[in-house]
Design a protein around this motif. Structure first.
Motif, PDB file in Angstrom:
ATOM      1  N   PRO A   1      98.021  89.551   9.775  1.00 48.33           N
ATOM      2  CA  PRO A   1      99.044  89.480  10.828  1.00 48.33           C
ATOM      3  C   PRO A   1      98.941  88.188  11.628  1.00 48.33           C
ATOM      4  O   PRO A   1      97.894  87.556  11.685  1.00 48.33           O
ATOM      5  N   GLU A   2     100.053  87.833  12.218  1.00 48.75           N
ATOM      6  CA  GLU A   2     100.064  86.702  13.129  1.00 48.75           C
ATOM      7  C   GLU A   2      99.367  87.133  14.416  1.00 48.75           C
ATOM      8  O   GLU A   2      99.472  88.283  14.845  1.00 48.75           O
ATOM      9  N   LEU A   3      98.657  86.220  15.030  1.00 54.33           N
ATOM     10  CA  LEU A   3      97.930  86.552  16.252  1.00 54.33           C
ATOM     11  C   LEU A   3      98.851  87.014  17.371  1.00 54.33           C
ATOM     12  O   LEU A   3      98.491  87.876  18.168  1.00 54.33           O
ATOM     13  N   ASP A   4     100.037  86.457  17.416  1.00 56.86           N
ATOM     14  CA  ASP A   4     100.963  86.819  18.478  1.00 56.86           C
ATOM     15  C   ASP A   4     101.317  88.305  18.446  1.00 56.86           C
ATOM     16  O   ASP A   4     101.532  88.923  19.481  1.00 56.86           O
TER      17      ASP A   4
ATOM     18  N   SER B   1      90.444  92.826  17.594  1.00 58.99           N
ATOM     19  CA  SER B   1      91.070  92.370  16.357  1.00 58.99           C
ATOM     20  C   SER B   1      91.602  90.951  16.518  1.00 58.99           C
ATOM     21  O   SER B   1      91.389  90.083  15.669  1.00 58.99           O
ATOM     22  N   LEU B   2      92.269  90.720  17.624  1.00 59.84           N
ATOM     23  CA  LEU B   2      92.838  89.405  17.910  1.00 59.84           C
ATOM     24  C   LEU B   2      91.742  88.340  17.981  1.00 59.84           C
ATOM     25  O   LEU B   2      91.847  87.278  17.380  1.00 59.84           O
ATOM     26  N   TYR B   3      90.687  88.664  18.717  1.00 63.65           N
ATOM     27  CA  TYR B   3      89.587  87.719  18.877  1.00 63.65           C
ATOM     28  C   TYR B   3      88.911  87.441  17.528  1.00 63.65           C
ATOM     29  O   TYR B   3      88.616  86.299  17.197  1.00 63.65           O
ATOM     30  N   GLY B   4      88.702  88.503  16.744  1.00 61.06           N
ATOM     31  CA  GLY B   4      88.075  88.339  15.430  1.00 61.06           C
ATOM     32  C   GLY B   4      88.925  87.515  14.479  1.00 61.06           C
ATOM     33  O   GLY B   4      88.428  86.626  13.790  1.00 61.06           O
ATOM     34  N   LEU B   5      90.224  87.798  14.424  1.00 64.31           N
ATOM     35  CA  LEU B   5      91.117  87.026  13.561  1.00 64.31           C
ATOM     36  C   LEU B   5      91.132  85.557  13.964  1.00 64.31           C
ATOM     37  O   LEU B   5      91.137  84.663  13.117  1.00 64.31           O
ATOM     38  N   GLN B   6      91.113  85.341  15.270  1.00 66.47           N
ATOM     39  CA  GLN B   6      91.116  83.964  15.763  1.00 66.47           C
ATOM     40  C   GLN B   6      89.793  83.279  15.443  1.00 66.47           C
ATOM     41  O   GLN B   6      89.772  82.148  14.955  1.00 66.47           O
TER      42      GLN B   6
ATOM     43  N   MET C   1      96.538  80.719  16.856  1.00 65.71           N
ATOM     44  CA  MET C   1      96.144  80.023  18.050  1.00 65.71           C
ATOM     45  C   MET C   1      95.214  78.884  17.691  1.00 65.71           C
ATOM     46  O   MET C   1      94.083  78.850  18.111  1.00 65.71           O
ATOM     47  N   THR C   2      95.668  78.024  16.865  1.00 67.52           N
ATOM     48  CA  THR C   2      94.859  76.862  16.541  1.00 67.52           C
ATOM     49  C   THR C   2      95.368  75.696  17.337  1.00 67.52           C
ATOM     50  O   THR C   2      96.477  75.705  17.840  1.00 67.52           O
ATOM     51  N   GLY C   3      94.567  74.662  17.452  1.00 70.21           N
ATOM     52  CA  GLY C   3      94.995  73.490  18.191  1.00 70.21           C
ATOM     53  C   GLY C   3      94.221  73.339  19.485  1.00 70.21           C
ATOM     54  O   GLY C   3      93.156  73.891  19.657  1.00 70.21           O
ATOM     55  N   PRO C   4      94.789  72.582  20.441  1.00 71.39           N
ATOM     56  CA  PRO C   4      94.064  72.221  21.654  1.00 71.39           C
ATOM     57  C   PRO C   4      93.734  73.402  22.571  1.00 71.39           C
ATOM     58  O   PRO C   4      92.810  73.327  23.352  1.00 71.39           O
ATOM     59  N   ASN C   5      94.480  74.490  22.503  1.00 72.75           N
ATOM     60  CA  ASN C   5      94.246  75.608  23.402  1.00 72.75           C
ATOM     61  C   ASN C   5      93.342  76.683  22.811  1.00 72.75           C
ATOM     62  O   ASN C   5      93.182  77.738  23.411  1.00 72.75           O
ATOM     63  N   THR C   6      92.761  76.455  21.646  1.00 67.19           N
ATOM     64  CA  THR C   6      91.973  77.486  20.985  1.00 67.19           C
ATOM     65  C   THR C   6      90.808  77.933  21.846  1.00 67.19           C
ATOM     66  O   THR C   6      90.618  79.123  22.069  1.00 67.19           O
TER      67      THR C   6
END
Length: 184
Positions: A102-105, A73-78, A1-6
């Motif tokens: 893992p991929e965030l998705d 986990s998702l928030y931390g990876l991001q 989730m990188t880019g403008p919507n991060t």
């Protein structure tokens, strides 16, 4: 989730996490009340129904716990920018797919699946039975109203996050899942 919507994605994940944690905290009061009602039940049949309701509510709480772990986990990876990080050897050759974050998705879909299961378990808890439809009510409607309000918000925000990632079918499924029974 990188880019403008991060940043927006981080805010949505934080909102979902806060809502799910509210629901998780308030489920315990209802579980305790169901356990006490089962102990005071006038018949074995009513006791079994109340115990089943308590067990299903416990399973819903376990799914909420799983949802929170996945979101964390998702928030931390991001936050640490570890999305899809892969190991490389000393020459920079790689990536080695056997050693990869893992991929965030994946975590996003897993969190949505856990939340979906939790909502279904909550609805199942309060589904009237043929013999004892009177038992299918919340013992602490104020707490359960907070649980369902929080889960409605979490579902709405997570649906939006799924849509941002192109999971429109998953977003529709999650949105369709949330229609709690009339428990109050």
């Amino acid at each position: 989730m990188t880019g403008p919507n991060t940043f927006a994605g981080e805010q949505r994940l934080r909102s979902v996490s806060e809502a799910v944690s509210i629901a998780f905290r308030h489920v315990a009061t209802e579980k305790r009340a169901l356990t006490m009602d089962a102990k005071r039940a006038s018949s074995k049949e009513r006791e079994r129904t109340l115990n089943r309701m308590g067990q299903t509510l416990f399973e819903a709480a376990q799914e909420l716990r799983t949802t929170l772990l996945r979101l964390g986990s998702l928030y931390g990876l991001q936050a640490l920018d570890l999305n899809g990080l892969a190991a490389q050897d000393d020459t920079g050759t790689g990536p080695y797919w056997m050693i990869m974050m893992p991929e965030l998705d994946e975590d996003l879909l897993d969190a949505a699946d856990s939340l979906d299961t939790a909502v279904q378990k909550l609805a199942e808890t309060y589904s009237p039975t043929r013999k004892h439809p009177d038992l299918a009510v919340a013992r602490h409607p104020d707490h359960m109203q907070m649980v369902f309000n929080a889960l409605r918000m979490a579902t709405t925000v997570l649906t939006a996050e799924l849509a941002v990632h192109g999971y429109h079918k998953g977003a529709e499924n999650l949105r369709d899942t949330f229609s709690p029974a009339a428990m109050f």
